[in-house]
Design a protein around this motif. Structure first.
Motif: not given
Length: 129
Positions: A8, A13, A17, A122-123, A126
């Motif tokens: 993470m 990320w 992304v 998820g971003l 992180s």
């Protein structure tokens, strides 16, 4: 918790992304007709094509900001920008879902909406972790 933090890292990320969203935003813009058909079905209009291309252009801006931030920002600011971009994407998904109501907008189908929503969460995480 250390195992989770290993995967993470906000820097990576943001870069991943940003790259993924850049590709999909460009594909949406380039193939506005295909995006409109996915969103509205076979009877889409020129206005639908415009709005899908405009949506792609807006996503592209955020994607490039994410990508550049991953390369140029460090430390606490990197975590803050990851949480901000992830959080804004989550908020955007929620607002679009609420605005669509019962329009049967194709991109709100779970198979289309779930992957970018999971990526946005998820971003955000992180940056939080």
């Amino acid at each position: 918790m250390d195992a989770i933090k290993q995967y993470m890292q906000p820097k990576w990320w943001l870069i991943v992304v940003g790259a993924i969203f850049t590709i999909f935003a460009l594909l949406t813009y380039i193939d506005g007709e295909g995006a409109a058909e996915t969103a509205w079905g076979d009877d889409y209009t020129a206005n639908d094509v415009f709005y899908e291309k405009a949506w792609g252009a807006n996503v592209l801006m955020i994607a490039i900001i994410a990508l550049v931030s991953g390369f140029l920002i460090e430390g606490r600011a990197l975590s803050i920008i990851a949480m901000t971009i992830g959080g804004v994407n989550i908020l955007s998904f929620i607002l679009v879902y609420l605005a669509a109501g019962d329009l049967e907008y194709g991109f709100l189908d779970p198979s289309n909406a779930a992957p970018p929503m999971v990526i946005a969460v998820g971003l955000f995480l992180s940056g939080y972790l």
